[in-house]
Design an enzyme around this catalytic site. Structure first.
Site, PDB file in Angstrom:
ATOM      1  N   CYS A   1      20.317  34.812 126.520  1.00 49.55           N
ATOM      2  CA  CYS A   1      19.904  35.570 127.697  1.00 49.55           C
ATOM      3  C   CYS A   1      18.453  35.181 128.002  1.00 49.55           C
ATOM      4  O   CYS A   1      17.829  34.446 127.233  1.00 49.55           O
ATOM      5  CB  CYS A   1      19.979  37.056 127.373  1.00 49.55           C
ATOM      6  SG  CYS A   1      18.913  37.445 125.967  1.00 49.55           S
TER       7      CYS A   1
ATOM      8  N   CYS B   1      11.184  41.306 124.557  1.00 50.16           N
ATOM      9  CA  CYS B   1      11.864  41.090 125.842  1.00 50.16           C
ATOM     10  C   CYS B   1      11.323  42.088 126.863  1.00 50.16           C
ATOM     11  O   CYS B   1      11.211  43.287 126.564  1.00 50.16           O
ATOM     12  CB  CYS B   1      13.372  41.281 125.689  1.00 50.16           C
ATOM     13  SG  CYS B   1      14.206  41.172 127.299  1.00 50.16           S
TER      14      CYS B   1
ATOM     15  N   HIS C   1      17.638  49.816 113.336  1.00 50.68           N
ATOM     16  CA  HIS C   1      17.550  48.540 114.063  1.00 50.68           C
ATOM     17  C   HIS C   1      16.104  48.333 114.530  1.00 50.68           C
ATOM     18  O   HIS C   1      15.459  49.284 114.975  1.00 50.68           O
ATOM     19  CB  HIS C   1      18.517  48.556 115.251  1.00 50.68           C
ATOM     20  CG  HIS C   1      18.608  47.230 115.931  1.00 50.68           C
ATOM     21  ND1 HIS C   1      17.652  46.798 116.823  1.00 50.68           N
ATOM     22  CD2 HIS C   1      19.503  46.220 115.821  1.00 50.68           C
ATOM     23  CE1 HIS C   1      17.980  45.579 117.244  1.00 50.68           C
ATOM     24  NE2 HIS C   1      19.095  45.204 116.643  1.00 50.68           N
TER      25      HIS C   1
ATOM     26  N   GLU D   1      14.775  47.189 117.173  1.00 48.00           N
ATOM     27  CA  GLU D   1      14.465  47.649 118.538  1.00 48.00           C
ATOM     28  C   GLU D   1      14.286  49.168 118.566  1.00 48.00           C
ATOM     29  O   GLU D   1      13.400  49.690 119.264  1.00 48.00           O
ATOM     30  CB  GLU D   1      15.572  47.232 119.514  1.00 48.00           C
ATOM     31  CG  GLU D   1      15.235  47.632 120.946  1.00 48.00           C
ATOM     32  CD  GLU D   1      16.321  47.294 121.954  1.00 48.00           C
ATOM     33  OE1 GLU D   1      17.020  46.274 121.777  1.00 48.00           O
ATOM     34  OE2 GLU D   1      16.478  48.056 122.925  1.00 48.00           O
TER      35      GLU D   1
ATOM     36  N   THR E   1      18.893  48.471 124.186  1.00 46.77           N
ATOM     37  CA  THR E   1      19.385  47.595 125.273  1.00 46.77           C
ATOM     38  C   THR E   1      20.737  46.943 124.983  1.00 46.77           C
ATOM     39  O   THR E   1      21.361  46.396 125.895  1.00 46.77           O
ATOM     40  CB  THR E   1      18.369  46.457 125.526  1.00 46.77           C
ATOM     41  OG1 THR E   1      18.173  45.749 124.282  1.00 46.77           O
ATOM     42  CG2 THR E   1      17.050  46.983 126.047  1.00 46.77           C
TER      43      THR E   1
ATOM     44  N   CYS F   1      20.984  46.239 128.908  1.00 47.35           N
ATOM     45  CA  CYS F   1      20.504  45.187 129.803  1.00 47.35           C
ATOM     46  C   CYS F   1      21.652  44.434 130.468  1.00 47.35           C
ATOM     47  O   CYS F   1      22.813  44.551 130.070  1.00 47.35           O
ATOM     48  CB  CYS F   1      19.600  44.238 129.040  1.00 47.35           C
ATOM     49  SG  CYS F   1      20.527  43.064 128.050  1.00 47.35           S
TER      50      CYS F   1
HETATM   51  C1  2E4 Z   1      15.975  41.791 121.709  1.00 49.34           C
HETATM   52  C2  2E4 Z   1      16.684  42.735 122.366  1.00 49.34           C
HETATM   53  O1  2E4 Z   1      19.171  43.581 119.332  1.00 49.34           O
HETATM   54  P1  2E4 Z   1      20.078  42.533 118.740  1.00 49.34           P
HETATM   55  O2  2E4 Z   1      20.333  42.800 117.290  1.00 49.34           O
HETATM   56  O3  2E4 Z   1      21.308  42.343 119.531  1.00 49.34           O
HETATM   57  O4  2E4 Z   1      19.181  41.217 118.825  1.00 49.34           O
HETATM   58  P2  2E4 Z   1      19.542  39.661 118.819  1.00 49.34           P
HETATM   59  O5  2E4 Z   1      18.352  38.969 118.285  1.00 49.34           O
HETATM   60  O6  2E4 Z   1      20.849  39.382 118.216  1.00 49.34           O
HETATM   61  O7  2E4 Z   1      19.680  39.346 120.372  1.00 49.34           O
HETATM   62  C3  2E4 Z   1      18.567  39.160 121.167  1.00 49.34           C
HETATM   63  C4  2E4 Z   1      17.915  40.440 121.561  1.00 49.34           C
HETATM   64  C5  2E4 Z   1      16.587  40.628 121.285  1.00 49.34           C
HETATM   65  C6  2E4 Z   1      18.580  41.421 122.187  1.00 49.34           C
HETATM   66  N1  2E4 Z   1      17.976  42.516 122.627  1.00 49.34           N
HETATM   67 FE1  SF4 Z   2      18.383  39.581 126.020  1.00 47.26          FE
HETATM   68 FE2  SF4 Z   2      18.898  41.905 127.072  1.00 47.26          FE
HETATM   69 FE3  SF4 Z   2      17.911  41.788 124.670  1.00 47.26          FE
HETATM   70 FE4  SF4 Z   2      16.385  41.153 126.695  1.00 47.26          FE
HETATM   71  S1  SF4 Z   2      17.232  43.156 126.283  1.00 47.26           S
HETATM   72  S2  SF4 Z   2      16.588  39.992 124.806  1.00 47.26           S
HETATM   73  S3  SF4 Z   2      17.839  40.217 128.111  1.00 47.26           S
HETATM   74  S4  SF4 Z   2      19.908  41.018 125.296  1.00 47.26           S
END
Ligand code: 2E4
Ligand code: SF4
Length: 326
Positions: free
Chosen positions: A22, A107, A135, A137, A176, A206
């Site tokens: 993404c 992000c 997590h 995030e 997200t 997202c």
């Molecule tokens: C930041 C936010 O959050 P997830 O575990 O899905 O992170 P991943 O690094 O696999 O994907 C990118 C990302 C990063 C997604 N959302």
């Molecule tokens: Fe990708 Fe969405 Fe995660 Fe941003 S919030 S890094 S666009 S998956």
């Protein structure tokens, strides 16, 4: 027309589009690569820049040093980069205190949720974060406000039993990368119990998460099996696997590399769905498709359910010309 091979069983391979990287992941990886070019190695990265071993290894080979905490970073003046998942406010504060040079690869869509949390608090609202405990995030978003200010809702049961901690208006925000369906069920319960709860203008889930889940939903019921290319610690990838399973796909598996394929899982199938989480590079999708070509007569069909044209600006420090000549 694809060439057919008489000896191998035929496999209709439905390739989801969109899939894989993404805009936030693309930007985060670029930040590390450009920092390495501009400042030289080592460049420190706090947490996996995105949740993918292949990405992390490739950057490590170029001179990135991955750490979990800032106290593992020496004071050598080299940059430290915060991962795409975002960080609690205490992290840039500590970096500033130590006079570190840091770059933020959070992000922008995660930063947007951080701002919502701060704004709700300023407007004297009690903030509920829908997300998964532990997590990065979620740790980052909760850490935008003082401890005990953001309340985590993980499940419908949590939404049903939530007891407000104040007489403030409630507000919900979310991680997200959640399941769109699970989240809307949680929100339905919250709204039923607290009709004046404030909510994001649009979802906090997202565009990339939403589109990848939609694509899986579209093909899952037509596939004997479905592969999500992604890592076990990747929330968005895990959600894709769940979506496939819930849509009735008999065998939905998360795989990191072709070497992880358990061929017994795919015996006798005639159709296979393939997608990739937002942190999984396309080269790994190709590797897995190639592996299937040695067991099946594969016919690939791309199924596009959305188009994406989003990209994010780089941090100011990296926007000016970076010399590639060393
Ligand atoms: C930041 C936010 O959050 P997830 O575990 O899905 O992170 P991943 O690094 O696999 O994907 C990118 C990302 C990063 C997604 N959302
Ligand atoms: Fe990708 Fe969405 Fe995660 Fe941003 S919030 S890094 S666009 S998956």
């Amino acid at each position: 027309m694809q060439e057919t091979n008489g000896t191998l069983p035929r496999l209709e391979l439905k390739l989801c589009a969109p899939r894989g990287f993404c805009a936030g992941v693309d930007r985060a990886i670029q930040i590390v690569e450009l920092a390495l070019l501009k400042y030289g190695a080592p460049v420190y990265v706090r947490h996996e820049i995105v949740h993918n071993k292949y990405v992390v290894e490739s950057l490590r080979n170029k001179g990135a040093v991955f750490v979990e905490e800032l106290n593992e970073v020496p004071d050598d003046g080299q940059p430290v980069i915060f991962s795409a998942h975002g960080v609690p406010k205490s992290i840039p504060a500590e970096a500033q205190r130590r006079n570190m040079f840091f770059l933020d690869a959070t992000c922008p869509l995660v930063s947007k949720v951080h701002k919502e949390a701060i704004l709700h608090d300023r407007r004297e609202r009690e903030v509920l974060l829908i997300g998964h405990a532990g997590h990065p995030e979620v740790i980052g978003t909760m850490g935008q406000l003082p401890e005990g200010t953001v309340h985590l809702i993980e499940t419908v049961a949590d939404a049903k039993s939530y007891q407000p901690h104040s007489d403030r208006q409630l507000a919900w925000i979310s991680q997200t990368t959640l399941s769109v369906d699970d989240t809307s069920e949680i929100v339905r319960v919250l709204k039923e119990r607290f009709p004046d709860i404030a909510q994001p203008h649009k979802d906090d889930i997202c565009y990339a998460t939403t589109n990848r889940q939609e694509a899986v939903k579209f093909i899952a019921s037509q596939c004997d099996a479905l592969i999500v290319v992604g890592a076990p610690n990747s929330s968005n990838s895990q959600r894709l696997r769940e979506v496939a399973e819930r849509e009735g796909c008999q065998k939905a598996v998360l795989l990191q590399r072709a070497a992880d394929i358990n061929w017994k899982d795919f015996e006798g199938i005639t159709s296979l769905g393939v997608t990739a989480g937002a942190s999984a590079p396309e080269i790994l999708v190709e590797e897995i498709i190639e592996a299937f070509r040695s067991h099946f007569d594969v016919v690939v069909e791309t199924i596009r359910t959305a188009t994406e044209d989003i990209s994010f600006n780089l941090p100011r420090e990296l926007r000016e010309g970076v010399s590639t000549t060393g």
